[in-house]
Design a protein around this motif. Sequence first.
Motif, PDB file in Angstrom:
ATOM      1  N   LEU A  14     -15.515 -13.434   8.392  1.00  8.22           N
ATOM      2  CA  LEU A  14     -13.970 -14.119   8.132  1.00  8.22           C
ATOM      3  C   LEU A  14     -12.970 -13.721   8.348  1.00  8.22           C
ATOM      4  N   PRO A  15     -12.042 -14.700   8.374  1.00  8.73           N
ATOM      5  CA  PRO A  15     -10.771 -14.101   9.189  1.00  8.73           C
ATOM      6  C   PRO A  15     -10.359 -12.840   8.633  1.00  8.73           C
ATOM      7  N   ARG A  16      -9.310 -11.599   9.185  1.00  5.06           N
ATOM      8  CA  ARG A  16      -8.535 -10.928   8.334  1.00  5.06           C
ATOM      9  C   ARG A  16      -7.325 -11.436   8.157  1.00  5.06           C
ATOM     10  N   ALA A  17      -6.351 -11.524   7.226  1.00  2.00           N
ATOM     11  CA  ALA A  17      -5.067 -11.791   7.117  1.00  2.00           C
ATOM     12  C   ALA A  17      -4.409 -10.571   7.274  1.00  2.00           C
ATOM     13  N   THR A  18      -3.528 -10.829   8.054  1.00  3.75           N
ATOM     14  CA  THR A  18      -2.038  -9.861   8.220  1.00  3.75           C
ATOM     15  C   THR A  18      -2.620  -8.894   7.397  1.00  3.75           C
ATOM     16  N   ALA A  46      -2.419  -1.746   4.746  1.00  6.54           N
ATOM     17  CA  ALA A  46      -3.167  -1.907   6.011  1.00  6.54           C
ATOM     18  C   ALA A  46      -4.587  -0.949   5.724  1.00  6.54           C
ATOM     19  N   ASP A  47      -2.838   0.713   5.648  1.00 12.79           N
ATOM     20  CA  ASP A  47      -4.350   1.715   5.732  1.00 12.79           C
ATOM     21  C   ASP A  47      -5.202   1.785   4.420  1.00 12.79           C
ATOM     22  N   LYS A  48      -4.802   0.963   3.133  1.00 14.66           N
ATOM     23  CA  LYS A  48      -6.055   0.307   2.521  1.00 14.66           C
ATOM     24  C   LYS A  48      -7.238  -0.294   3.250  1.00 14.66           C
ATOM     25  N   ARG A  49      -6.742  -1.519   3.718  1.00 12.77           N
ATOM     26  CA  ARG A  49      -8.030  -2.463   4.007  1.00 12.77           C
ATOM     27  C   ARG A  49      -8.932  -1.600   5.454  1.00 12.77           C
ATOM     28  N   LEU A  50      -8.423  -0.519   6.324  1.00 16.28           N
ATOM     29  CA  LEU A  50      -8.741   0.968   6.777  1.00 16.28           C
ATOM     30  C   LEU A  50      -9.900   1.278   6.287  1.00 16.28           C
ATOM     31  N   GLN A 106      -4.562  10.333   5.447  1.00 14.68           N
ATOM     32  CA  GLN A 106      -4.125   9.840   6.534  1.00 14.68           C
ATOM     33  C   GLN A 106      -4.098  10.471   7.712  1.00 14.68           C
ATOM     34  N   LEU A 107      -5.135   8.964   8.756  1.00 16.90           N
ATOM     35  CA  LEU A 107      -6.032   9.505  10.182  1.00 16.90           C
ATOM     36  C   LEU A 107      -4.591  10.156  11.031  1.00 16.90           C
ATOM     37  N   ARG A 108      -5.489  11.193  12.236  1.00 15.56           N
ATOM     38  CA  ARG A 108      -4.703  11.639  13.367  1.00 15.56           C
ATOM     39  C   ARG A 108      -4.406  10.565  14.087  1.00 15.56           C
ATOM     40  N   ASP A 109      -4.837   9.872  14.482  1.00 14.40           N
ATOM     41  CA  ASP A 109      -4.954   9.362  15.953  1.00 14.40           C
ATOM     42  C   ASP A 109      -6.546   7.554  15.361  1.00 14.40           C
ATOM     43  N   TRP A 110      -6.621   7.687  16.532  1.00 14.30           N
ATOM     44  CA  TRP A 110      -7.379   6.804  17.017  1.00 14.30           C
ATOM     45  C   TRP A 110      -8.791   7.606  17.188  1.00 14.30           C
ATOM     46  N   LEU A 111      -8.769   8.055  18.386  1.00 13.38           N
ATOM     47  CA  LEU A 111      -9.918   9.244  18.804  1.00 13.38           C
ATOM     48  C   LEU A 111     -10.624   9.718  17.538  1.00 13.38           C
ATOM     49  N   LEU A 129      -3.425  -1.520  11.293  1.00 14.46           N
ATOM     50  CA  LEU A 129      -2.379  -0.606  10.846  1.00 14.46           C
ATOM     51  C   LEU A 129      -1.310   0.154  12.014  1.00 14.46           C
ATOM     52  N   GLU A 130      -1.800   0.187  13.138  1.00 13.79           N
ATOM     53  CA  GLU A 130      -1.059   0.419  13.727  1.00 13.79           C
ATOM     54  C   GLU A 130       0.216  -0.454  14.023  1.00 13.79           C
ATOM     55  N   ARG A 131      -0.510  -1.766  13.934  1.00  9.27           N
ATOM     56  CA  ARG A 131       0.664  -3.136  14.459  1.00  9.27           C
ATOM     57  C   ARG A 131       2.268  -3.146  13.233  1.00  9.27           C
ATOM     58  N   VAL A 132       1.606  -3.047  12.180  1.00 14.99           N
ATOM     59  CA  VAL A 132       2.374  -2.694  11.062  1.00 14.99           C
ATOM     60  C   VAL A 132       3.478  -1.808  10.887  1.00 14.99           C
ATOM     61  N   ARG A 133       2.291  -0.468  11.128  1.00 17.43           N
ATOM     62  CA  ARG A 133       3.566   0.656  11.360  1.00 17.43           C
ATOM     63  C   ARG A 133       4.350  -0.088  12.478  1.00 17.43           C
ATOM     64  N   ASN A 134       4.646   0.000  13.750  1.00 17.98           N
ATOM     65  CA  ASN A 134       4.915  -0.618  15.053  1.00 17.98           C
ATOM     66  C   ASN A 134       5.981  -1.009  14.339  1.00 17.98           C
ATOM     67  N   CYS A 135       6.165  -2.557  13.192  1.00 18.36           N
ATOM     68  CA  CYS A 135       6.660  -3.466  13.340  1.00 18.36           C
ATOM     69  C   CYS A 135       7.881  -2.703  11.839  1.00 18.36           C
TER      70      CYS A 135
END
Length: 122
Positions: A23-27, A34-38, A76-81, A104-110
């Motif tokens: 199923l597609p994820r809504a933006t 985004a953080d809760k979804r992650l 909080q996650l530090r980074d992708w790694l 999450l990164e997209r929303v943070r950057n927006c």
Amino acid sequence: MITELLGGDSPAMRTVWEAARGLPRATPASVDEADKRLHSALRGLRLAVGFPTEAEISNRCGLNTTTVREVLNGGQLRDWLQLAALTSAMSVDPACIRPYWEDLERVRNCGGTGSAQPKEST
């Protein structure tokens, strides 16, 4: 309802079910969403692979148990790694969780708006 009756994590199970069904994820509309979804996806993956203990995950990824516990409980996650290491430690391909990280990164950057346009620098 069955998940709740059995003491499970409904948001995590829903995330896994939706992903499994393709199923597609809504933006996400906000960084918080985004953080809760992650984190729901991360907990869902953990459930799907037999719920390894925090110590098992820690031993496999090299992060201390406290960090693993905090991240699995919504910290909080530090980074992708760091996220990729946690996911790999659960014997899951990090590509499974990458779309949630990118959201999450997209929303943070927006600027937390969820729009496709990056926030303006000041």
